[in-house]
Design a protein around this motif. Structure first.
Motif, mmCIF file in Angstrom:
data_model
loop_
_atom_site.group_PDB
_atom_site.id
_atom_site.type_symbol
_atom_site.label_atom_id
_atom_site.label_comp_id
_atom_site.label_asym_id
_atom_site.label_seq_id
_atom_site.Cartn_x
_atom_site.Cartn_y
_atom_site.Cartn_z
ATOM 1 N N LEU A 54 -2.055 13.038 -2.574
ATOM 2 C CA LEU A 54 -1.964 11.600 -2.319
ATOM 3 C C LEU A 54 -1.371 10.868 -3.521
ATOM 4 N N LYS A 55 -1.773 11.306 -4.714
ATOM 5 C CA LYS A 55 -1.258 10.688 -5.940
ATOM 6 C C LYS A 55 0.259 10.891 -6.025
ATOM 7 N N THR A 56 0.688 12.115 -5.772
ATOM 8 C CA THR A 56 2.119 12.417 -5.840
ATOM 9 C C THR A 56 2.899 11.561 -4.855
ATOM 10 N N PHE A 57 2.351 11.426 -3.659
ATOM 11 C CA PHE A 57 3.038 10.588 -2.671
ATOM 12 C C PHE A 57 3.237 9.177 -3.195
ATOM 13 N N TRP A 58 2.158 8.582 -3.687
ATOM 14 C CA TRP A 58 2.254 7.179 -4.093
ATOM 15 C C TRP A 58 3.051 7.000 -5.377
ATOM 16 N N ASP A 59 3.053 8.039 -6.220
ATOM 17 C CA ASP A 59 3.838 7.950 -7.456
ATOM 18 C C ASP A 59 5.329 8.134 -7.206
ATOM 19 N N ASP A 60 5.666 8.778 -6.127
ATOM 20 C CA ASP A 60 7.073 9.084 -5.836
ATOM 21 C C ASP A 60 7.826 7.792 -5.522
ATOM 22 N N GLY A 61 8.809 7.488 -6.326
ATOM 23 C CA GLY A 61 9.550 6.244 -6.134
ATOM 24 C C GLY A 61 10.217 6.189 -4.771
ATOM 25 N N ASN A 62 10.335 7.342 -4.201
ATOM 26 C CA ASN A 62 11.046 7.530 -2.950
ATOM 27 C C ASN A 62 10.148 7.469 -1.726
ATOM 28 N N HIS A 63 8.878 7.093 -1.929
ATOM 29 C CA HIS A 63 7.950 7.345 -0.823
ATOM 30 C C HIS A 63 8.226 6.520 0.429
ATOM 31 N N GLU A 64 9.017 5.475 0.306
ATOM 32 C CA GLU A 64 9.336 4.706 1.519
ATOM 33 C C GLU A 64 10.238 5.501 2.475
ATOM 34 N N HIS A 65 10.760 6.627 1.999
ATOM 35 C CA HIS A 65 11.562 7.507 2.849
ATOM 36 C C HIS A 65 10.743 8.694 3.363
ATOM 37 N N MET A 66 9.442 8.632 3.128
ATOM 38 C CA MET A 66 8.593 9.757 3.516
ATOM 39 C C MET A 66 7.537 9.315 4.535
ATOM 40 N N VAL A 67 6.874 10.292 5.128
ATOM 41 C CA VAL A 67 5.770 9.987 6.039
ATOM 42 C C VAL A 67 4.543 9.628 5.206
ATOM 43 N N PHE A 68 3.969 8.483 5.481
ATOM 44 C CA PHE A 68 2.790 8.037 4.734
ATOM 45 C C PHE A 68 1.560 8.837 5.177
ATOM 46 N N PRO A 69 0.771 9.311 4.242
ATOM 47 C CA PRO A 69 -0.501 9.938 4.629
ATOM 48 C C PRO A 69 -1.451 8.848 5.132
#
Lengths: 341, 341, 341, 341
Positions: free
Chosen positions: B121-136
């Motif tokens: 979860l941390k990696t997802f939110w830290d990833d600057g790119n997360h708006e291009h990913m599926v949100f947990p």
């Protein structure tokens, strides 16, 4: 500010814009039924050495992946991809939004392995329980991969062989295909891809076009009423000739290869620059994306002078960063980068 | 033929059938708006020590998982689950069919780890790119897991803590919940589950009912117009009281626990039997599913006398097989199995 | 309180419950792979005079409609139905949830007209623009309809003929099929339906079963891997034999027809009752649903003594109400209703 | 050949192409995070007199409709539209593909009526059964409509009032919005639309741009993580500034209105031409689409000299045809058309 952030930060090759100016007020048929699209398709067929190729131009890569996948798969099927594949990670669930699972298998520097693919498919079919599982209905690879790596001709052939054995189509995401074809390590040609893959797309957005990807079906296997499905997924461009014009231009006199070569030359130039300065590479990429393991402090210093992408954390004091070149990268900028790193 | 193939090969506890007979011709309100459902819900609330619990009875487990997931997630969200989770592997893509990705993370004997979940979860939110990913958007666990293992109270609490930290709901698949609660290793009670999870279901199909699962929302968080969404996904039973009646019966005088205990006793009996004969276990399961690494030859001999499930290939000469007991397993059959193995 | 609210307010025919008791602890194969299902299918094939019929038992009607539709349609197709059809109005968008449009055409007392259907299909194919439209991929009818009306053999044959002409399957929703077959006006038999329709379902939930619908594919046209799609949509019952048992019982010694006849007899009885008292009928229904135009005041008086359904507003002072009989309606109750209206 | 086939048969206003040339090799941020998009948004906010407006540029109209609808609706909701609405008929089921029903009500010359809308919504909520139905979750109108007609300010206000009363958003499809604003009958301004609608889009594709639509949310109501949903539906353009640039240009010095005016002037010119020659109009359209009832023989003669669209059959010897003008229609062509008809 030097820009190596990505390969889609500038417009299009000048030939494209000039031609848009020239034909701007000519009357065209809508939805890709025009003559420029026809001409572009013919040129692509020739470049692919695939007379039967059926081609549909689309606006972007996620759109191409989602439309091809959702149109080729049966309802109970998913698409097999590397865990690091673009469709697995960076498309906001565009494949799942169409109701299909991405069946993730291990990737190795972004590539899947024919042996592991074969094992995956065998296990599926051997499992007595497989009627309760998602059927593998297509294999997705990218070339170059998300890590800039390339399949060798043998690797591609082996994967294609496994797909044939299990009778499922092989689909290749060529968002950066030009850079794969122009790489000094390139072992695979466009006709090879057309021969081994059942469908693929030739990326325009990142390789000289304003936007646009050319989806190619190589085995007379374009799904019936494909245009209607493109429309259904919101991907049908009213002024389709804008796509045709761009690909027609890129496939005139080898322009697509020529401008791709510039990205490779510039990538080699900065690769050498980083090597000389003793930087460690995260991966050995033969294409336009170079991944460097950089000290966090160094990153802070550098980022006021050059734009580049943060890829992933490496360890407490290092981060993987990406420098991307493109068809438009200027030699003077690449050289300046080499100086300041 | 001895039957240890699965825990859903027989009908229901006799109290359920008897009561069905008794009320058969009484007039009931449809779609679960009847008094028996109300009574069953009240008993479940008490058993969960959760006065506010909102409950919806559904027919089966895949249906429950797909309906809960698709109703709680936002459009851009997926559900995090172990790579071996039932929703990941054995539901024919039922989650993806609703448009949502299963975000697979590593499992350990079927369980996910709070630390690894937190890292994900941390990696997802830290990833600057997360708006291009599926949100947990939700975390899925099963208890017992697909491998018969159980979470300890601390493990469950830790996972719940991580979910709270990231403000996403925790959902527990209790297809075999009774067997988890009745296990000699059980560290987690029904009230614990109601406290730590935002939603879960109490499995009936595998634990004494003809069919049926009781979905429990514990934080006044049943999605608005949930019944309409149940209907939309084809899960609304016209004669809803049939579900209420079964759970009302199972939660009368502790019947659910009592019959679950039989499965555990019989599982321990055959576990001892296998141990005495020197068999190797694939996993140390404290519940009603026992996984044995068996020689392929031995399997061939045994399968004419007893039914059991093939789980997966172990090596060239061995296979993992599963023996499942249930609320209905007879001691004489378990003893006979011990004799013939 | 007299109950004429709907035809799913009581349990099942006693033969069904008795047999459930008898086999309760027998071991059965899961997911419908058992012998009772096989026997039931064979009996249905005989009743349909359709040796090739492929049959899948499902739990409920919305589920059956959504699963059949989403499995038979191609991605770019929708299902043609009367604007008043159950799939159009009363299934919470279950069809659209699977990604398909319900192409609504006019209904006439709940029925569609072969001529109008033909016109609709012709217009679609003649429209130069049809690649931008939803393709008509199946025709949905209900028999009896939502208004209790029935197709004549000629009407059904004509619709079937139009479907054949345009090469799209005809699907019949038989939620209340028994009452249609048992009606005194019945012109259509089960073999007729099997001959004219490509798929249909025989309703159990409303006609003597606890739950369950038997989906019949009549032209060897059950979609490949149908079971997987059933699972994917959450419709696969673990203890599938519970469905088989019910249909096996209903199709033994003509029980399905016999109990349907009771509903018709009782409907005729109350129809006569209403006629004698001078009530106006909203529609002339020959089956178990009777629609009466009733003064609002009268409704208020009556509803303390009998349960019935509010259908729609008629005018300022009148409302359409529905009285439904069923296989379980008792003569004494029907007679009592006649007295109090 | 004179071209009156549609309003998307030529490229873009020259200012747009010129500016594309100018900035072609400038480095821009991707996905619409650039400064040109910011400038364009600010200009649109001003033109709408709506400081809070949140804007997202998209590539095409079907895409805009599908993305807005699927992002604003809850899972159990559908969108109310005229039976003749673009989303109802001519988008290949793009709305249903996202899982949502188009709830069709009667249209009158392409427009819906506030009174009938109110009646529809009232009936839904009054229906005791509405939990089994698709909830009306948004109202869709087009302006100009598919028949070229316009809402008056009062009509728009009334519809907006009904939406507010039932607390559902009003969404306006402005594919040809410029032509509606420039019409001599225009009663509604852009600020009116921003005030009365919760979301709408300003059409670029048909009004001077190469492609592009500007979706405007007027009440700080852009769905959270909208960009991710745009990506998920394949609508996120990598080089987003291409959209920004076009709208920035169109909303500089009133260009959008100025070029729209040309279409209206040319439409009036040919309208007069047809009137003088005694043609019958299918509908009285005050915008750029003119619908003529033409003898089939006359059509045959005319179509070798001018391109126009076949709309629908009128009677055995007549057909409705459409002549569309655009921002690019030349006066000499319109005059020539008047001569040859």
């Amino acid at each position: 500010m030097l820009s190596f952030e990505s390969d889609y930060t500038t417009g299009a090759h000048k030939n494209i814009l000039n031609r848009m100016q020239e034909i701007n007020l000519e009357q065209q048929k809508g939805y890709g039924g025009d003559k420029i699209c026809e001409s572009a398709k013919e040129k692509i067929r020739k470049a692919c050495e695939c007379e039967d190729a059926q081609i549909q131009f689309l606006v972007g890569g996620t759109q191409a992946n989602a439309i091809v996948t959702a149109s080729m798969l049966k309802r109970y099927e998913g698409v097999v991809a590397a865990r690091t594949g673009h469709v697995s990670v960076h498309e906001a669930g565009a494949i799942e939004y169409t109701g299909h699972k991405v069946l993730e298998i291990c990737g190795h520097d972004g590539k899947i392995d024919a042996g592991e693919l074969s094992e995956f498919l065998k296990t599926f079919w051997d499992d007595g329980n497989h009627e309760h599982m998602v059927f593998p209905g297509m294999v997705y690879i990218s070339h170059p991969t998300e890590y800039g790596t390339l399949y060798s001709l043998k690797e591609l052939g082996d994967i294609s062989g496994v797909c044939k054995e299990y009778d499922i189509p092989l689909y290749l995401d060529g968002a950066r295909l030009g850079y794969g074809l122009a790489s000094m390590s390139a072992d695979v040609t466009l006709p090879d891809i057309a021969r081994y893959c059942d469908a693929f797309y030739i990326g325009g957005t990142k390789v000289g076009a304003l936007f646009g990807e050319a989806v190619v079906f190589t085995k007379k296997n374009m799904p019936k009423y494909f245009m209607t499905m493109v429309k259904q997924q919101g991907g049908l461009l009213a002024k389709g000739w804008l796509l045709g014009l761009q690909f027609d231009t890129l496939f005139t006199d080898g322009l697509y290869y020529e401008i791709s070569k510039n990205a490779i030359d510039m990538a080699e130039l900065i690769k050498n620059g980083f090597q000389k300065k003793g930087y460690r590479f995260f991966i050995d990429s033969p294409t336009n994306q170079q991944f460097i393991i950089m000290e966090n402090e160094r990153i802070e210093q550098l980022k006021s002078k050059a734009a580049f992408s943060f890829w992933e954390k490496y360890d407490e004091s290092h981060t993987v960063v990406r420098f991307a070149t493109s068809w438009a990268t200027r030699r003077e900028d690449a050289e300046e980068l080499c100086r300041i790193i």
